[in-house]
Design an enzyme around this catalytic site. Sequence first.
Site, mmCIF file in Angstrom:
data_model
loop_
_atom_site.group_PDB
_atom_site.id
_atom_site.type_symbol
_atom_site.label_atom_id
_atom_site.label_comp_id
_atom_site.label_asym_id
_atom_site.label_seq_id
_atom_site.Cartn_x
_atom_site.Cartn_y
_atom_site.Cartn_z
ATOM 1 N N SER A 149 0.860 -1.094 0.100
ATOM 2 C CA SER A 149 -0.007 0.041 0.018
ATOM 3 C C SER A 149 0.990 1.264 0.097
ATOM 4 O O SER A 149 1.631 1.469 -0.956
ATOM 5 C CB SER A 149 -0.865 -0.102 1.029
ATOM 6 N N ASP A 227 -10.360 -5.659 -2.921
ATOM 7 C CA ASP A 227 -9.427 -4.611 -2.070
ATOM 8 C C ASP A 227 -10.250 -3.439 -2.073
ATOM 9 O O ASP A 227 -10.558 -2.799 -3.288
ATOM 10 C CB ASP A 227 -8.115 -4.202 -2.682
ATOM 11 N N HIS A 260 -7.301 -6.019 1.258
ATOM 12 C CA HIS A 260 -6.178 -5.233 1.416
ATOM 13 C C HIS A 260 -5.347 -5.600 2.604
ATOM 14 O O HIS A 260 -4.551 -5.044 2.718
ATOM 15 C CB HIS A 260 -6.664 -3.654 1.470
HETATM 16 N N1 LIG Z 1 -7.556 2.676 9.212
HETATM 17 C C1 LIG Z 1 -7.769 2.951 7.704
HETATM 18 C C2 LIG Z 1 -7.035 2.218 6.994
HETATM 19 C C3 LIG Z 1 -5.850 1.663 7.449
HETATM 20 C C4 LIG Z 1 -5.234 0.334 6.913
HETATM 21 O O1 LIG Z 1 -5.927 -0.390 6.122
HETATM 22 N N2 LIG Z 1 -3.745 0.349 6.826
HETATM 23 C C5 LIG Z 1 -3.243 -0.898 6.023
HETATM 24 C C6 LIG Z 1 -2.270 -0.525 5.087
HETATM 25 S S1 LIG Z 1 -3.092 1.003 3.987
HETATM 26 C C7 LIG Z 1 -2.091 1.742 3.063
HETATM 27 O O2 LIG Z 1 -0.906 2.024 3.394
HETATM 28 C C8 LIG Z 1 -2.427 -1.527 6.861
HETATM 29 O O3 LIG Z 1 -1.508 -2.298 6.652
HETATM 30 N N3 LIG Z 1 -2.831 -1.820 8.364
HETATM 31 C C9 LIG Z 1 -2.099 -2.467 9.235
HETATM 32 C C10 LIG Z 1 -2.575 -3.791 9.654
HETATM 33 O O4 LIG Z 1 -1.851 -4.445 10.251
HETATM 34 O O5 LIG Z 1 -3.358 -4.388 8.917
HETATM 35 C C11 LIG Z 1 -9.145 2.739 7.418
HETATM 36 O O6 LIG Z 1 -9.898 2.190 7.962
HETATM 37 O O7 LIG Z 1 -9.775 3.286 6.443
#
Ligand SMILES: N[C@@H](CCC(=O)N[C@@H](CSC=O)C(=O)NCC(=O)O)C(=O)O
Length: 283
Positions: A149, A227, A260
């Site tokens: 991401s 995603d 995602h």
């Molecule tokens: N809180 C946000 C989205 C947060 C999210 O999905 N973070 C992803 C990376 S997104 C792009 O950089 C992530 O890796 N989160 C950490 C995990 O351990 O899953 C929302 O709710 O939209």
Amino acid sequence: MASLELIASTNCFGGQQQRYQHHSEVLNCDMKLSVFVPPQVQLSHRLPVLFWLSGLTCNDENFITKAGAQRVAAELGMILVAPDTSPRGDEVADDEGYDLGKGAGFYVNATQAPWDSHYKMYDYIVEELPALIRDTFHCKAKFSIAGHSMGGHGALVIGLSNVQQYMSVSAFAPIVNPMACDWGKKALTAYLGEDKTSWQQYDACHLLQQQGQFLQVPMLIDQGLADDFLDSQKLTRPFEQIAKQINYPAEINYHSGYDHSYYFIASFIENHLRFHYRHLMSQ
Ligand SMILES: N[C@@H](CCC(=O)N[C@@H](CSC=O)C(=O)NCC(=O)O)C(=O)O
């Protein structure tokens, strides 16, 4: 340059999952990073190193606790380096949103106040951290880089801009065109200001269009079709379109039903590790 101080080490697949801290001169704060050291560290040869850049809301531990990469890295004898995603500490500027400030460094060098005193994540990943890893581990000269991401965006931009340092690049569900998506526009405006010409150096689509015919680094991208951010943040597809136009040798795979999350990453990380290993061992 301050050296890495080991603060935790746990046995894992015959190697060690370690955590280090150090003072970063580039970021002007103390930082932590996670490193998987495979069992082959006992041997005399130089080990291949893969850097992993995580995404929004992450620190150095999301990848090592959720992706399940250590088993294959131990088999291959590959060091995995997982840095934090932004500068840290009470003195570091932050924002209420999850997509700006701490946990959302976007791997750029900020030029605008209040961000410019600490947010130099591009230089941290490209210069300071590689030097620290070379000082600490008996490793091969060139690295590979991967990410997810926002971290996938970082890996594409850093790999395309530093072909002398990286043997291969890969990404899961990457932001590819931050100049044209909400996450990117918000971050680039804050960190770099309104002048969009200063954003171009951090836009993977722009870099690919400008230099993809001349400078090529082997590239692998995986993208889930379930995603939630695929369309809203314009992930992967704009980059694929340019790659096709200029015949850039990027392997891009779509997977129906995958979202995602780190469950998606865990499902395909083995292929990324083997891809990078092939290229790392050819130096
Ligand atoms: N809180 C946000 C989205 C947060 C999210 O999905 N973070 C992803 C990376 S997104 C792009 O950089 C992530 O890796 N989160 C950490 C995990 O351990 O899953 C929302 O709710 O939209």
